[in-house]
Scaffold this active site. Structure first.
Site, PDB file in Angstrom:
ATOM      1  N   PHE A  89      -4.648   0.145 -19.281  1.00 42.47           N
ATOM      2  CA  PHE A  89      -4.842  -0.064 -17.844  1.00 42.47           C
ATOM      3  C   PHE A  89      -4.790  -1.560 -17.572  1.00 42.47           C
ATOM      4  O   PHE A  89      -5.226  -2.345 -18.421  1.00 42.47           O
ATOM      5  CB  PHE A  89      -6.193   0.513 -17.412  1.00 42.47           C
ATOM      6  CG  PHE A  89      -6.167   1.094 -16.030  1.00 42.47           C
ATOM      7  CD1 PHE A  89      -5.934   2.438 -15.842  1.00 42.47           C
ATOM      8  CD2 PHE A  89      -6.339   0.281 -14.919  1.00 42.47           C
ATOM      9  CE1 PHE A  89      -5.884   2.978 -14.571  1.00 42.47           C
ATOM     10  CE2 PHE A  89      -6.282   0.816 -13.642  1.00 42.47           C
ATOM     11  CZ  PHE A  89      -6.063   2.173 -13.467  1.00 42.47           C
ATOM     12  N   ASP A 146     -23.451   1.853   4.635  1.00 47.53           N
ATOM     13  CA  ASP A 146     -24.774   2.097   5.230  1.00 47.53           C
ATOM     14  C   ASP A 146     -25.878   1.354   4.478  1.00 47.53           C
ATOM     15  O   ASP A 146     -26.790   0.796   5.090  1.00 47.53           O
ATOM     16  CB  ASP A 146     -25.073   3.603   5.257  1.00 47.53           C
ATOM     17  CG  ASP A 146     -24.053   4.368   6.086  1.00 47.53           C
ATOM     18  OD1 ASP A 146     -23.515   3.768   7.053  1.00 47.53           O
ATOM     19  OD2 ASP A 146     -23.770   5.539   5.782  1.00 47.53           O
ATOM     20  N   GLN A 189     -10.820  -6.379  -2.744  1.00 49.45           N
ATOM     21  CA  GLN A 189      -9.540  -6.126  -3.384  1.00 49.45           C
ATOM     22  C   GLN A 189      -8.604  -5.427  -2.395  1.00 49.45           C
ATOM     23  O   GLN A 189      -9.013  -4.474  -1.732  1.00 49.45           O
ATOM     24  CB  GLN A 189      -9.777  -5.215  -4.584  1.00 49.45           C
ATOM     25  CG  GLN A 189      -8.786  -5.364  -5.675  1.00 49.45           C
ATOM     26  CD  GLN A 189      -9.361  -4.836  -6.975  1.00 49.45           C
ATOM     27  OE1 GLN A 189      -9.916  -3.746  -7.021  1.00 49.45           O
ATOM     28  NE2 GLN A 189      -9.242  -5.597  -8.035  1.00 49.45           N
ATOM     29  N   HIS A 229      -4.508  -3.853  -1.727  1.00 49.25           N
ATOM     30  CA  HIS A 229      -3.262  -3.362  -2.297  1.00 49.25           C
ATOM     31  C   HIS A 229      -2.158  -3.776  -1.327  1.00 49.25           C
ATOM     32  O   HIS A 229      -2.335  -3.657  -0.117  1.00 49.25           O
ATOM     33  CB  HIS A 229      -3.340  -1.838  -2.418  1.00 49.25           C
ATOM     34  CG  HIS A 229      -2.253  -1.249  -3.243  1.00 49.25           C
ATOM     35  ND1 HIS A 229      -0.965  -1.176  -2.804  1.00 49.25           N
ATOM     36  CD2 HIS A 229      -2.269  -0.718  -4.482  1.00 49.25           C
ATOM     37  CE1 HIS A 229      -0.222  -0.626  -3.753  1.00 49.25           C
ATOM     38  NE2 HIS A 229      -0.987  -0.337  -4.769  1.00 49.25           N
ATOM     39  N   LEU A 266      -1.875   4.749   0.247  1.00 46.76           N
ATOM     40  CA  LEU A 266      -1.100   3.812  -0.553  1.00 46.76           C
ATOM     41  C   LEU A 266       0.313   4.306  -0.845  1.00 46.76           C
ATOM     42  O   LEU A 266       0.537   5.485  -1.100  1.00 46.76           O
ATOM     43  CB  LEU A 266      -1.797   3.543  -1.884  1.00 46.76           C
ATOM     44  CG  LEU A 266      -3.097   2.755  -1.817  1.00 46.76           C
ATOM     45  CD1 LEU A 266      -3.599   2.473  -3.231  1.00 46.76           C
ATOM     46  CD2 LEU A 266      -2.927   1.456  -1.044  1.00 46.76           C
ATOM     47  N   THR A 310       2.871   3.602  -3.733  1.00 50.38           N
ATOM     48  CA  THR A 310       2.821   3.000  -5.067  1.00 50.38           C
ATOM     49  C   THR A 310       3.826   1.849  -5.200  1.00 50.38           C
ATOM     50  O   THR A 310       4.898   1.858  -4.588  1.00 50.38           O
ATOM     51  CB  THR A 310       3.091   4.042  -6.167  1.00 50.38           C
ATOM     52  OG1 THR A 310       3.409   3.373  -7.373  1.00 50.38           O
ATOM     53  CG2 THR A 310       4.253   4.930  -5.808  1.00 50.38           C
ATOM     54  N   GLU A 311       3.431   0.892  -6.058  1.00 50.07           N
ATOM     55  CA  GLU A 311       4.322  -0.250  -6.267  1.00 50.07           C
ATOM     56  C   GLU A 311       5.602   0.166  -6.972  1.00 50.07           C
ATOM     57  O   GLU A 311       6.577  -0.580  -7.008  1.00 50.07           O
ATOM     58  CB  GLU A 311       3.573  -1.330  -7.046  1.00 50.07           C
ATOM     59  CG  GLU A 311       2.442  -1.882  -6.189  1.00 50.07           C
ATOM     60  CD  GLU A 311       1.592  -2.919  -6.893  1.00 50.07           C
ATOM     61  OE1 GLU A 311       2.026  -4.065  -6.941  1.00 50.07           O
ATOM     62  OE2 GLU A 311       0.501  -2.575  -7.357  1.00 50.07           O
ATOM     63  N   ARG A 368       1.623  -8.719  -7.174  1.00 55.28           N
ATOM     64  CA  ARG A 368       0.867  -8.282  -6.007  1.00 55.28           C
ATOM     65  C   ARG A 368       0.466  -9.421  -5.083  1.00 55.28           C
ATOM     66  O   ARG A 368       0.640  -9.335  -3.868  1.00 55.28           O
ATOM     67  CB  ARG A 368      -0.433  -7.632  -6.478  1.00 55.28           C
ATOM     68  CG  ARG A 368      -0.376  -6.149  -6.562  1.00 55.28           C
ATOM     69  CD  ARG A 368      -1.777  -5.639  -6.829  1.00 55.28           C
ATOM     70  NE  ARG A 368      -1.680  -4.258  -7.262  1.00 55.28           N
ATOM     71  CZ  ARG A 368      -2.710  -3.442  -7.363  1.00 55.28           C
ATOM     72  NH1 ARG A 368      -3.921  -3.862  -7.087  1.00 55.28           N
ATOM     73  NH2 ARG A 368      -2.539  -2.206  -7.745  1.00 55.28           N
ATOM     74  N   HIS A 388      -9.142  -2.067  -0.426  1.00 56.63           N
ATOM     75  CA  HIS A 388      -9.388  -0.989  -1.376  1.00 56.63           C
ATOM     76  C   HIS A 388     -10.801  -0.992  -1.958  1.00 56.63           C
ATOM     77  O   HIS A 388     -11.434   0.050  -2.062  1.00 56.63           O
ATOM     78  CB  HIS A 388      -8.359  -1.110  -2.513  1.00 56.63           C
ATOM     79  CG  HIS A 388      -8.402  -0.010  -3.502  1.00 56.63           C
ATOM     80  ND1 HIS A 388      -8.285   1.313  -3.131  1.00 56.63           N
ATOM     81  CD2 HIS A 388      -8.552  -0.009  -4.842  1.00 56.63           C
ATOM     82  CE1 HIS A 388      -8.356   2.070  -4.229  1.00 56.63           C
ATOM     83  NE2 HIS A 388      -8.530   1.299  -5.263  1.00 56.63           N
ATOM     84  N   GLU A 405     -20.759   0.410  -5.945  1.00 55.64           N
ATOM     85  CA  GLU A 405     -19.993  -0.505  -5.088  1.00 55.64           C
ATOM     86  C   GLU A 405     -20.882  -1.231  -4.088  1.00 55.64           C
ATOM     87  O   GLU A 405     -20.557  -2.339  -3.666  1.00 55.64           O
ATOM     88  CB  GLU A 405     -18.861   0.259  -4.363  1.00 55.64           C
ATOM     89  CG  GLU A 405     -17.831  -0.665  -3.724  1.00 55.64           C
ATOM     90  CD  GLU A 405     -16.574   0.057  -3.232  1.00 55.64           C
ATOM     91  OE1 GLU A 405     -16.321   1.188  -3.699  1.00 55.64           O
ATOM     92  OE2 GLU A 405     -15.862  -0.516  -2.394  1.00 55.64           O
ATOM     93  N   ARG A 437     -12.104  -7.177  -9.372  1.00 54.04           N
ATOM     94  CA  ARG A 437     -12.487  -6.094 -10.282  1.00 54.04           C
ATOM     95  C   ARG A 437     -11.308  -5.652 -11.137  1.00 54.04           C
ATOM     96  O   ARG A 437     -10.183  -5.567 -10.656  1.00 54.04           O
ATOM     97  CB  ARG A 437     -12.960  -4.909  -9.434  1.00 54.04           C
ATOM     98  CG  ARG A 437     -13.249  -3.648 -10.202  1.00 54.04           C
ATOM     99  CD  ARG A 437     -13.420  -2.476  -9.245  1.00 54.04           C
ATOM    100  NE  ARG A 437     -12.183  -2.174  -8.555  1.00 54.04           N
ATOM    101  CZ  ARG A 437     -11.456  -1.064  -8.751  1.00 54.04           C
ATOM    102  NH1 ARG A 437     -11.849  -0.147  -9.586  1.00 54.04           N
ATOM    103  NH2 ARG A 437     -10.341  -0.870  -8.073  1.00 54.04           N
ATOM    104  N   SER A 448     -14.988   0.161 -12.254  1.00 54.23           N
ATOM    105  CA  SER A 448     -15.895   0.587 -11.178  1.00 54.23           C
ATOM    106  C   SER A 448     -16.629   1.868 -11.552  1.00 54.23           C
ATOM    107  O   SER A 448     -17.829   1.991 -11.302  1.00 54.23           O
ATOM    108  CB  SER A 448     -15.147   0.751  -9.859  1.00 54.23           C
ATOM    109  OG  SER A 448     -13.910   1.368 -10.073  1.00 54.23           O
ATOM    110  N   LEU A 449     -15.939   2.824 -12.172  1.00 52.94           N
ATOM    111  CA  LEU A 449     -16.657   4.025 -12.623  1.00 52.94           C
ATOM    112  C   LEU A 449     -17.654   3.650 -13.716  1.00 52.94           C
ATOM    113  O   LEU A 449     -18.744   4.221 -13.807  1.00 52.94           O
ATOM    114  CB  LEU A 449     -15.681   5.097 -13.126  1.00 52.94           C
ATOM    115  CG  LEU A 449     -14.830   5.809 -12.065  1.00 52.94           C
ATOM    116  CD1 LEU A 449     -14.014   6.921 -12.708  1.00 52.94           C
ATOM    117  CD2 LEU A 449     -15.688   6.385 -10.946  1.00 52.94           C
TER     118      LEU A 449
END
Lengths: 571, 82
Positions: free
Chosen positions: A100, A202, A221, A223, A233, A235-236, A267, A334, A363, A374, A379-380
């Site tokens: 990734f 919130d 971030q 996109h 989105l 995709t690129e 990007r 994003h 987040e 990030r 993030s997960l």
């Protein structure tokens, strides 16, 4: 839900309040995976993961928190596997890992397979595994409840929240020994956002109103290519297949910005070019607020076979068939890197000290592991690691507390009720949609993916004007049962806090770092790519009271290893 | 169309807020253009669809999967068209 599970399994009485059914939170949109240096496919090490995360953060991430997260990653991912998470597997039964962006081996040498996924439904599978496990542990879910405000006593200790049951509009106090926010991001402050409608920040609004500063809110971030007006989105890969970006004159403008790479530039370069075209009046559409992604020159057979999903998205959300007409696109928000300031124990920290009884993870929180940018799949991981660590901190804290709850402080409750009363009684006010739209357009135009000094300065004035609109919102439906107009008005009161924090923090930070990129930040030997470590290697803290800005140092000291020293961030 | 419990209608409206942006966008249009004309039986079918996980729901809206129940499939056809 990761925190709730830890609390319930420790035998504590745990209430989870959620606006929507818990498995329908926006985590469901996370597809890529969760990173951990398991080393199932090739050699990997948490220290390499840590290096990548520090570098990705453009050195704004706190190195103690980053070390903690990367060391914990293999443990929390293995735990999740034991909770029943259906990870993709290797032939030998171990969790399959894929590469990734930004995740490398041996301190940035070459890509490494570190992302663990459940097909393209990692977030969805994670929510289901955690929800089922929570049900088994007797976590009490209050579904379709909206928390309105934090309750703090005279000493600032957090005592719980005031919340509204959507079905009845009844306002109830949830008094608790410890309170955790895992309320997600606020991507809906922007006109173009990939975030679901529920992502209204919130927790950030509640924290800001309760006098808690928000950290590093200028970092978002983006996109480069979301469908204009929708945010879905593109995709690129479309540019990889030969897609060309065009301005209102039909010009292939990337030829001017990146003569060699053109539309395949990185990007950052593409986003910057798109925003420059729009700012200089060459945007498309009646508001000149987007550019066009053109694939009409491609063979329809290629579009049908290689980009079928893109054609569907374009027809459905842009109303154009890309075989016949170009797709309107715009840089799209994003992910929010900033949030409620915490340490790696998940404790909310203000003025160097934990706020008693208050915790945040995910987040909405800023630990800070993502810093200025990030890495995908972190993030997960953030949810799992800090959900668990904050719950452990809560358990330790609750054990030290007397059995009886303290006397409830009422001033915050009264203030919160008064806020709802104001909305119910407002006449000659502003429509919620008008105020929200003004906020989103202001943020998109003045504080988007690429930022200009004058635009930011004007943006601060404008967003403070929009705040006045938000203070006078009026709803025509005053009914009690599932009153969506009221809910949306209350959500907007949270969004505007985030919008102000973002604009004001971005205006003040005169360098470029990570996702915060300014046109006027000079690229010199001392400030490569505009990054000014001498003056700006520090976290922003915005306070709602007087829109005050303060700064705190970045923690450059990891827990057990040497500092990852400052370097220019390049890939 | 016969009257449908107005409280239930508002609940359905809120439950049409989902975790995925694509669904939010489709359902927003559905409410703006088509929902008011639905019969009580069609609303019941839509309610059942709302119980789907978001990822499955999006798959059927995108035509990657289908629903067996003819009443639910008819609602999905409307969602695919808005």
């Amino acid at each position: 839900m990761r925190a709730a599970l830890q609390l319930s399994e420790a035998g504590l009485k745990t209430a989870v309040l959620s606006k929507v059914f818990p498995t329908r939170s926006h985590t469901v949109a996370a597809q890529g995976g969760v990173s951990a240096s398991l080393g199932n496919s090739e050699e990997d090490h948490w220290h390499w993961h840590m290096y990548d995360t520090v570098k990705g953060s453009d050195w704004l991430g706190d190195q103690d928190a980053i070390e903690f997260m990367c060391r914990e990653a293999p443990k929390v991912v293995t735990e999740l596997e034991h909770f029943g998470m259906p990870f993709d597997r290797n032939a030998d039964g171990t969790i399959y890992q894929r590469p990734f962006g930004g995740h490398m081996s041996n301190f940035g040498e070459k890509p490494v397979r570190r992302a663990c996924a459940a097909a393209d439904r990692t977030g969805h599978a994670m929510l289901h595994a955690l929800y089922q496990r929570n049900v088994r542990a007797n976590t009490h879910f209050f579904v379709e409840w909206m928390a309105l405000d934090l309750i703090r006593d005279a000493d600032g200790n957090v005592q719980g929240v005031i919340a509204m049951e959507m079905e009845t509009s009844e306002i109830v106090v949830f008094q608790a020994k410890a309170t955790l926010f895992a309320t997600g991001g606020a991507g809906r402050i922007y006109a173009s956002s990939t975030n679901a409608f529920i992502n209204t920040g919130d927790g950030l609004g509640m924290a800001a109103r309760a006098g808690i500063p928000l950290e590093d809110m200028e970092f978002w971030q983006f996109h480069p290519t979301g469908v204009a007006g929708a945010g879905v989105l593109i995709t690129e890969g479309v540019r990889g297949e030969g897609g060309i970006l065009r301005n209102s004159a039909g010009e292939r403008f990337m030829e001017r910005y990146a003569p060699n790479a053109k539309d395949l530039a990185s990007r950052d370069v593409v986003s910057r070019a798109m925003v420059t075209e729009i700012n200089e009046g060459r945007g498309c559409g009646p508001n000149k607020d987007h550019v066009l992604l053109d694939i009409t020159h491609l063979d329809p057979e290629v579009i049908m076979s290689k980009l079928p999903g893109i054609r569907e998205i374009s027809i459905k959300f842009a109303g154009v068939d890309p075989i016949k007409a170009p797709i309107p696109v715009v840089p799209t928000c994003h992910y929010q890197m900033g949030g409620i300031p915490t340490n790696y124990h998940g404790e909310v920290v203000v003025g160097g000290k934990p706020v008693t009884g208050f915790y945040a993870a995910g987040e909405c929180a800023c630990a800070s592991v993502h810093g200025a940018n990030r890495l995908g799949t972190n993030s997960l991981l953030d949810l799992l690691v800090f959900g668990k660590s904050s719950a452990n901190s809560m358990i330790d804290f609750i054990k030290q507390q007397p059995l009886e709850l303290p006397e409830l402080a009422t001033s915050d409750v009264e203030r919160s009720v008064a806020r709802v009363e104001r909305l119910n009684k407002q006449t000659n006010g502003v429509a919620v949609n008008d105020a929200r739209s003004a906020m989103q357009r202001t943020m998109q135009a003045h504080c988007g993916v690429f930022r200009f000094k004058d635009m930011l300065a004007q943006g601060v004035e404008k967003i403070l004007e929009v705040e006045k609109m938000v203070q006078q919102t009026e709803i025509s439906d005053k009914s009690s049962v599932f009153n969506m107009a009221r809910i949306e008005a209350l959500e907007l009161e949270n969004l505007i806090e985030v919008a102000k924090a973002t604009m004001i923090s971005a205006n003040a930070r005169t360098e470029s770092r990570g996702a915060h990129v300014r046109d006027d930040a000079p690229d010199t030997a001392e400030t490569p790519n505009g990054r000014d470590d001498a003056n700006w290697l520090k976290h922003t803290l915005w306070s709602r009271d007087g829109n005050r800005l303060e700064y705190k140092p970045v923690n450059m000291q990891p827990l057990t290893v040497d500092t990852i020293a400052l370097k220019t961030r390049s890939y | 169309m016969t009257a449908y419990d107005p409280i239930e209608l508002k609940r359905i409206r809120w439950r049409s807020r989902r975790g995925l942006l694509e669904l939010d966008l489709v359902l927003e249009r559905f409410f703006a253009q088509r929902f008011d004309a639905l019969s009580p039986a069609e609303i019941d079918a839509y309610k059942r669809i709302l119980d789907l996980p978001d990822t499955d729901f999006l798959d059927v809206v995108n035509g990657k999967a289908d629903l067996d129940d003819p009443e639910e499939a008819a609602i999905i056809e409307i969602l695919r068209a808005v």
